[in-house]
Design a protein around this motif. Sequence first.
Motif, mmCIF file in Angstrom:
data_model
loop_
_atom_site.group_PDB
_atom_site.id
_atom_site.type_symbol
_atom_site.label_atom_id
_atom_site.label_comp_id
_atom_site.label_asym_id
_atom_site.label_seq_id
_atom_site.Cartn_x
_atom_site.Cartn_y
_atom_site.Cartn_z
ATOM 1 N N PRO A 2 -18.643 -118.549 -4.482
ATOM 2 C CA PRO A 2 -18.210 -118.535 -5.896
ATOM 3 C C PRO A 2 -16.783 -118.009 -6.021
ATOM 4 C CG PRO A 2 -20.323 -117.426 -5.620
ATOM 5 C CD PRO A 2 -19.825 -117.751 -4.257
ATOM 6 N N LEU A 3 -16.102 -118.429 -7.064
ATOM 7 C CA LEU A 3 -14.701 -118.046 -7.235
ATOM 8 C C LEU A 3 -14.533 -116.553 -7.477
ATOM 9 C CD1 LEU A 3 -13.358 -121.020 -9.351
ATOM 10 C CD2 LEU A 3 -13.090 -120.616 -6.919
ATOM 11 N N GLU A 4 -15.571 -115.880 -7.959
ATOM 12 C CA GLU A 4 -15.473 -114.439 -8.178
ATOM 13 C C GLU A 4 -15.373 -113.703 -6.844
ATOM 14 O OE1 GLU A 4 -18.320 -116.076 -9.513
ATOM 15 O OE2 GLU A 4 -17.258 -116.500 -11.377
ATOM 16 N N ASN A 5 -15.937 -114.257 -5.786
ATOM 17 C CA ASN A 5 -15.923 -113.613 -4.481
ATOM 18 C C ASN A 5 -14.769 -114.097 -3.600
ATOM 19 O OD1 ASN A 5 -18.273 -112.397 -5.294
ATOM 20 N ND2 ASN A 5 -19.582 -113.892 -4.287
ATOM 21 N N LEU A 6 -13.818 -114.795 -4.167
ATOM 22 C CA LEU A 6 -12.708 -115.347 -3.408
ATOM 23 C C LEU A 6 -11.731 -114.234 -3.054
ATOM 24 C CD1 LEU A 6 -11.519 -118.001 -2.367
ATOM 25 C CD2 LEU A 6 -10.263 -118.155 -4.497
ATOM 26 N N ALA A 7 -11.469 -114.054 -1.778
ATOM 27 C CA ALA A 7 -10.558 -113.005 -1.323
ATOM 28 C C ALA A 7 -9.120 -113.483 -1.456
ATOM 29 C CB ALA A 7 -10.859 -112.647 0.125
ATOM 30 N N MET A 8 -8.288 -112.663 -2.068
ATOM 31 C CA MET A 8 -6.869 -112.992 -2.226
ATOM 32 C C MET A 8 -6.079 -112.309 -1.121
ATOM 33 S SD MET A 8 -6.395 -115.009 -4.787
ATOM 34 C CE MET A 8 -4.762 -114.805 -5.420
ATOM 35 N N ASP A 9 -6.215 -112.809 0.100
ATOM 36 C CA ASP A 9 -5.450 -112.248 1.205
ATOM 37 C C ASP A 9 -4.075 -112.898 1.253
ATOM 38 O OD1 ASP A 9 -6.410 -114.684 1.926
ATOM 39 O OD2 ASP A 9 -6.938 -114.125 3.971
ATOM 40 N N SER A 10 -3.223 -112.424 2.150
ATOM 41 C CA SER A 10 -1.834 -112.893 2.162
ATOM 42 C C SER A 10 -1.725 -114.357 2.576
ATOM 43 C CB SER A 10 -0.998 -112.025 3.091
ATOM 44 O OG SER A 10 -1.450 -112.165 4.419
ATOM 45 N N ASP A 11 -2.618 -114.837 3.454
ATOM 46 C CA ASP A 11 -2.559 -116.242 3.843
ATOM 47 C C ASP A 11 -2.855 -117.166 2.672
ATOM 48 O OD1 ASP A 11 -1.922 -115.606 6.430
ATOM 49 O OD2 ASP A 11 -4.005 -115.675 7.140
ATOM 50 N N PHE A 12 -3.805 -116.790 1.838
ATOM 51 C CA PHE A 12 -4.153 -117.599 0.679
ATOM 52 C C PHE A 12 -3.026 -117.601 -0.345
ATOM 53 C CE2 PHE A 12 -6.376 -118.273 -3.397
ATOM 54 C CZ PHE A 12 -6.871 -119.529 -3.134
ATOM 55 N N VAL A 13 -2.376 -116.463 -0.523
ATOM 56 C CA VAL A 13 -1.244 -116.383 -1.461
ATOM 57 C C VAL A 13 -0.084 -117.234 -0.958
ATOM 58 C CG1 VAL A 13 0.452 -114.816 -2.471
ATOM 59 C CG2 VAL A 13 -1.926 -114.133 -2.340
ATOM 60 N N TRP A 14 0.188 -117.196 0.358
ATOM 61 C CA TRP A 14 1.237 -118.044 0.922
ATOM 62 C C TRP A 14 0.902 -119.522 0.770
ATOM 63 C CZ3 TRP A 14 5.986 -116.899 1.523
ATOM 64 C CH2 TRP A 14 6.379 -115.614 1.857
ATOM 65 N N LEU A 15 -0.366 -119.859 0.922
ATOM 66 C CA LEU A 15 -0.791 -121.245 0.728
ATOM 67 C C LEU A 15 -0.538 -121.695 -0.705
ATOM 68 C CD1 LEU A 15 -2.357 -123.798 1.764
ATOM 69 C CD2 LEU A 15 -4.371 -122.708 0.792
ATOM 70 N N LEU A 16 -0.881 -120.858 -1.675
ATOM 71 C CA LEU A 16 -0.639 -121.211 -3.080
ATOM 72 C C LEU A 16 0.854 -121.322 -3.380
ATOM 73 C CD1 LEU A 16 -3.320 -119.118 -4.981
ATOM 74 C CD2 LEU A 16 -3.334 -121.558 -4.485
ATOM 75 N N CYS A 17 1.656 -120.418 -2.813
ATOM 76 C CA CYS A 17 3.112 -120.487 -3.018
ATOM 77 C C CYS A 17 3.687 -121.757 -2.409
ATOM 78 C CB CYS A 17 3.786 -119.260 -2.421
ATOM 79 S SG CYS A 17 3.492 -117.756 -3.347
ATOM 80 N N ALA A 18 3.252 -122.094 -1.204
ATOM 81 C CA ALA A 18 3.746 -123.307 -0.548
ATOM 82 C C ALA A 18 3.333 -124.552 -1.323
ATOM 83 C CB ALA A 18 3.230 -123.374 0.885
#
Length: 100
Positions: free
Chosen positions: A27-43
């Motif tokens: 579920p989206l509530e349990n989605l971890a916002m680690d640095s790799d995921f943030v870099w993926l969204l930025c890219a």
Amino acid sequence: MDSYSSLMELSITSQAPPSPWNGTFPPLENLAMDSDFVWLLCALFMSISWVVYVTYYNSRVIGFIITKMLNRFVKKGYVKIGSFSISVLSGKIMFRMLLL
């Protein structure tokens, strides 16, 4: 044949009930916002922005720059280029809204 029918009965009844939403992702509530995921969204955001810029605005920016460069050399009058594009495959150079 009796063991086959009991096996089919067992496999049909042992299936888990279907999940209400696609159960392959957490579920989206349990989605971890680690640095790799943030870099993926930025890219992803930067690549979408770059594609939109190159597709819609690059020829107009180049036209603006060429207009400013040409007006430094033209002493009488004014030159305005709305957009400028080069098509290498078809071998053409295109000026739009060329005002002299």
